[in-house]
Motif scaffolding. Structure first.
Motif, PDB file in Angstrom:
ATOM      1  N   VAL A  19       0.743  -1.367  -0.226  1.00 53.04           N
ATOM      2  CA  VAL A  19       0.500   0.023   0.054  1.00 53.04           C
ATOM      3  C   VAL A  19       0.885   1.291   0.071  1.00 53.04           C
ATOM      4  CG1 VAL A  19      -1.265   1.004   1.430  1.00 53.04           C
ATOM      5  CG2 VAL A  19      -2.199  -1.188   0.994  1.00 53.04           C
ATOM      6  N   PHE A  20       1.633   1.658   0.982  1.00 50.16           N
ATOM      7  CA  PHE A  20       2.191   2.593   1.068  1.00 50.16           C
ATOM      8  C   PHE A  20       3.951   2.641  -0.622  1.00 50.16           C
ATOM      9  CE2 PHE A  20       2.565   1.623   6.339  1.00 50.16           C
ATOM     10  CZ  PHE A  20       1.374   1.774   5.472  1.00 50.16           C
ATOM     11  N   ALA A  21       4.136   1.189  -0.946  1.00 49.81           N
ATOM     12  CA  ALA A  21       4.863   1.705  -2.407  1.00 49.81           C
ATOM     13  C   ALA A  21       3.737   2.488  -3.374  1.00 49.81           C
ATOM     14  CB  ALA A  21       5.496   0.418  -2.744  1.00 49.81           C
ATOM     15  N   ILE A  22       2.488   2.064  -3.488  1.00 44.14           N
ATOM     16  CA  ILE A  22       1.431   2.191  -4.378  1.00 44.14           C
ATOM     17  C   ILE A  22       1.765   3.468  -3.918  1.00 44.14           C
ATOM     18  CG2 ILE A  22      -0.317   2.424  -5.124  1.00 44.14           C
ATOM     19  CD1 ILE A  22      -0.896  -0.746  -4.579  1.00 44.14           C
ATOM     20  N   ARG A  23       1.404   4.360  -3.058  1.00 47.29           N
ATOM     21  CA  ARG A  23       1.388   5.673  -2.255  1.00 47.29           C
ATOM     22  C   ARG A  23       2.754   6.568  -2.939  1.00 47.29           C
ATOM     23  NH1 ARG A  23      -1.227   5.951   3.115  1.00 47.29           N
ATOM     24  NH2 ARG A  23      -0.653   7.370   3.535  1.00 47.29           N
ATOM     25  N   VAL A  28       4.212  11.025  -3.995  1.00 47.94           N
ATOM     26  CA  VAL A  28       5.285  11.434  -3.346  1.00 47.94           C
ATOM     27  C   VAL A  28       6.097  11.297  -4.779  1.00 47.94           C
ATOM     28  CG1 VAL A  28       7.703  10.939  -2.200  1.00 47.94           C
ATOM     29  CG2 VAL A  28       5.520  10.822  -1.343  1.00 47.94           C
ATOM     30  N   ASP A  29       6.538  10.765  -5.490  1.00 46.47           N
ATOM     31  CA  ASP A  29       7.503  10.468  -6.911  1.00 46.47           C
ATOM     32  C   ASP A  29       6.365  10.948  -7.644  1.00 46.47           C
ATOM     33  OD1 ASP A  29       9.173   9.115  -5.423  1.00 46.47           O
ATOM     34  OD2 ASP A  29       9.040   6.568  -6.546  1.00 46.47           O
ATOM     35  N   GLU A  30       5.145  10.905  -8.118  1.00 44.65           N
ATOM     36  CA  GLU A  30       4.496  10.932  -9.333  1.00 44.65           C
ATOM     37  C   GLU A  30       4.095  12.982  -9.653  1.00 44.65           C
ATOM     38  OE1 GLU A  30       0.431   9.571 -11.569  1.00 44.65           O
ATOM     39  OE2 GLU A  30       2.073   8.101 -11.614  1.00 44.65           O
ATOM     40  N   GLN A  31       3.519  12.783  -8.010  1.00 43.75           N
ATOM     41  CA  GLN A  31       2.870  14.331  -8.078  1.00 43.75           C
ATOM     42  C   GLN A  31       3.103  15.021  -6.626  1.00 43.75           C
ATOM     43  OE1 GLN A  31      -1.131  13.133  -6.630  1.00 43.75           O
ATOM     44  NE2 GLN A  31      -1.666  12.257  -8.707  1.00 43.75           N
ATOM     45  N   ASN A  32       4.795  14.883  -6.700  1.00 43.41           N
ATOM     46  CA  ASN A  32       5.830  15.406  -6.105  1.00 43.41           C
ATOM     47  C   ASN A  32       4.971  16.126  -4.693  1.00 43.41           C
ATOM     48  OD1 ASN A  32       7.584  15.644  -7.715  1.00 43.41           O
ATOM     49  ND2 ASN A  32       6.328  17.438  -9.710  1.00 43.41           N
ATOM     50  N   CYS A  33       4.215  15.745  -4.068  1.00 45.68           N
ATOM     51  CA  CYS A  33       3.057  15.782  -2.367  1.00 45.68           C
ATOM     52  C   CYS A  33       4.760  15.511  -1.402  1.00 45.68           C
ATOM     53  CB  CYS A  33       2.398  14.745  -2.235  1.00 45.68           C
ATOM     54  SG  CYS A  33       1.662  15.401  -3.129  1.00 45.68           S
ATOM     55  N   PRO A  34       5.146  16.784  -0.588  1.00 41.56           N
ATOM     56  CA  PRO A  34       5.967  16.144   0.579  1.00 41.56           C
ATOM     57  C   PRO A  34       5.822  15.064   1.227  1.00 41.56           C
ATOM     58  CG  PRO A  34       4.718  18.157   0.508  1.00 41.56           C
ATOM     59  CD  PRO A  34       3.741  17.470  -0.302  1.00 41.56           C
ATOM     60  N   PRO A  35       6.931  13.845   1.212  1.00 41.06           N
ATOM     61  CA  PRO A  35       6.878  13.097   1.813  1.00 41.06           C
ATOM     62  C   PRO A  35       6.320  13.297   3.166  1.00 41.06           C
ATOM     63  CG  PRO A  35       8.643  13.213   1.248  1.00 41.06           C
ATOM     64  CD  PRO A  35       8.070  13.947   0.707  1.00 41.06           C
ATOM     65  N   GLU A  36       6.441  14.221   4.165  1.00 44.33           N
ATOM     66  CA  GLU A  36       6.221  14.022   5.508  1.00 44.33           C
ATOM     67  C   GLU A  36       4.688  14.824   5.734  1.00 44.33           C
ATOM     68  OE1 GLU A  36       7.702  18.303   3.873  1.00 44.33           O
ATOM     69  OE2 GLU A  36       7.785  16.770   4.416  1.00 44.33           O
ATOM     70  N   LEU A  37       3.802  14.544   4.670  1.00 41.67           N
ATOM     71  CA  LEU A  37       2.612  14.900   4.482  1.00 41.67           C
ATOM     72  C   LEU A  37       1.521  14.536   4.328  1.00 41.67           C
ATOM     73  CD1 LEU A  37       2.036  18.217   2.769  1.00 41.67           C
ATOM     74  CD2 LEU A  37       2.034  18.151   4.877  1.00 41.67           C
ATOM     75  N   GLU A  38       2.383  12.788   3.294  1.00 41.27           N
ATOM     76  CA  GLU A  38       1.932  11.589   2.851  1.00 41.27           C
ATOM     77  C   GLU A  38       1.577  10.832   4.048  1.00 41.27           C
ATOM     78  OE1 GLU A  38       0.205   8.378   1.057  1.00 41.27           O
ATOM     79  OE2 GLU A  38       0.133  10.441   0.332  1.00 41.27           O
ATOM     80  N   TRP A  39       2.758  10.710   4.908  1.00 42.51           N
ATOM     81  CA  TRP A  39       2.809   9.378   5.893  1.00 42.51           C
ATOM     82  C   TRP A  39       1.984  10.061   7.130  1.00 42.51           C
ATOM     83  CZ3 TRP A  39       3.237   5.830   2.691  1.00 42.51           C
ATOM     84  CH2 TRP A  39       3.967   5.769   1.801  1.00 42.51           C
ATOM     85  N   GLU A  40       0.578  10.738   7.308  1.00 41.50           N
ATOM     86  CA  GLU A  40       0.151  10.674   9.165  1.00 41.50           C
ATOM     87  C   GLU A  40      -0.835  10.157   9.179  1.00 41.50           C
ATOM     88  OE1 GLU A  40      -0.415  14.900   8.215  1.00 41.50           O
ATOM     89  OE2 GLU A  40      -1.667  14.485   6.184  1.00 41.50           O
ATOM     90  N   PHE A  41      -1.307   9.644  10.328  1.00 38.79           N
ATOM     91  CA  PHE A  41      -2.630   8.947  10.522  1.00 38.79           C
ATOM     92  C   PHE A  41      -2.446   7.212   9.870  1.00 38.79           C
ATOM     93  CE2 PHE A  41      -4.103  14.234   9.672  1.00 38.79           C
ATOM     94  CZ  PHE A  41      -4.206  13.983  10.790  1.00 38.79           C
ATOM     95  N   GLU A  42      -1.626   6.715   9.458  1.00 44.01           N
ATOM     96  CA  GLU A  42      -1.234   5.460   9.143  1.00 44.01           C
ATOM     97  C   GLU A  42      -2.143   4.726  10.349  1.00 44.01           C
ATOM     98  OE1 GLU A  42      -0.804   5.637   6.735  1.00 44.01           O
ATOM     99  OE2 GLU A  42       0.320   7.044   6.224  1.00 44.01           O
ATOM    100  N   ASP A  43      -1.072   4.883  11.577  1.00 43.41           N
ATOM    101  CA  ASP A  43      -2.969   3.868  12.310  1.00 43.41           C
ATOM    102  C   ASP A  43      -4.006   4.047  12.926  1.00 43.41           C
ATOM    103  OD1 ASP A  43       0.498   3.159  12.901  1.00 43.41           O
ATOM    104  OD2 ASP A  43       1.176   4.465  14.365  1.00 43.41           O
ATOM    105  N   GLU A  44      -4.420   5.444  12.645  1.00 43.18           N
ATOM    106  CA  GLU A  44      -5.859   4.822  13.082  1.00 43.18           C
ATOM    107  C   GLU A  44      -7.057   5.154  11.840  1.00 43.18           C
ATOM    108  OE1 GLU A  44      -6.347   9.766  13.284  1.00 43.18           O
ATOM    109  OE2 GLU A  44      -5.069   8.871  14.315  1.00 43.18           O
ATOM    110  N   SER A  45      -5.890   4.623  10.975  1.00 44.67           N
ATOM    111  CA  SER A  45      -6.351   4.267   9.007  1.00 44.67           C
ATOM    112  C   SER A  45      -7.436   2.894   8.799  1.00 44.67           C
ATOM    113  CB  SER A  45      -5.624   5.762   8.372  1.00 44.67           C
ATOM    114  OG  SER A  45      -5.658   6.185   8.223  1.00 44.67           O
ATOM    115  N   THR A  46      -8.374   2.275   8.118  1.00 44.89           N
ATOM    116  CA  THR A  46      -8.003   1.681   7.335  1.00 44.89           C
ATOM    117  C   THR A  46      -7.413   0.977   6.396  1.00 44.89           C
ATOM    118  OG1 THR A  46     -10.446   0.786   9.069  1.00 44.89           O
ATOM    119  CG2 THR A  46     -10.249  -0.162   7.539  1.00 44.89           C
TER     120      THR A  46
END
Length: 141
Positions: A19-23, A28-46
């Protein structure tokens, strides 16, 4: 042409890494989102993983927020776009929400709003920018 698309809820480390590799590839790679914004709330998500013919193809998640239930991080690898993977993810995530999920919303990227509208979401409010990408808040009607 892909023949079999499956979406399943995942929580073991090996599947979550897919899942994380796809995201990572899409956001991060294709849309240039900052990685620190991408990886949040993982533990509370389904989390959900879509596969096409057994290969990882897409990902999504939902989480409970103060406002209701937020659908997030819909990502489909470029080679699987246009084959219904995004729609399969939207249907699976909605179907997994608790029965008492009365307020369901998402922040849809402008180019994906048509997909979400097919599944009952409606734009609310003005266009806004998140992680450098234009979005609309959308609520499930």
């Amino acid at each position: 042409m892909p023949s079999k698309t499956e979406v399943k809820k995942v929580n073991n480390p090996a599947e979550l890494e897919k899942v994380f590799a796809i995201r990572r590839e899409v956001f991060v790679d294709e849309q240039n989102c900052p990685p620190e914004l991408e990886w949040e709330f993982e533990d509370e998500s389904t989390h959900f993983l879509a596969t096409v013919d057994g290969e990882p193809a897409g990902a999504a998640r939902w989480r409970k927020t103060e406002k209701g239930y937020k659908l997030e991080r819909f990502a489909v690898l470029s080679k699987y776009r246009g084959y219904g993977v995004g729609g399969a993810l939207v249907k699976a995530v909605i179907a997994d929400l608790p029965a008492d999920a009365d307020y369901v919303y998402l922040h849809g990227q402008v180019q994906a709003c048509g997909l979400y509208e097919k599944y009952g979401f409606q734009k609310t409010g003005p266009e806004f920018e998140e992680a450098g990408i234009k979005h609309y808040k959308m609520v499930l009607a």
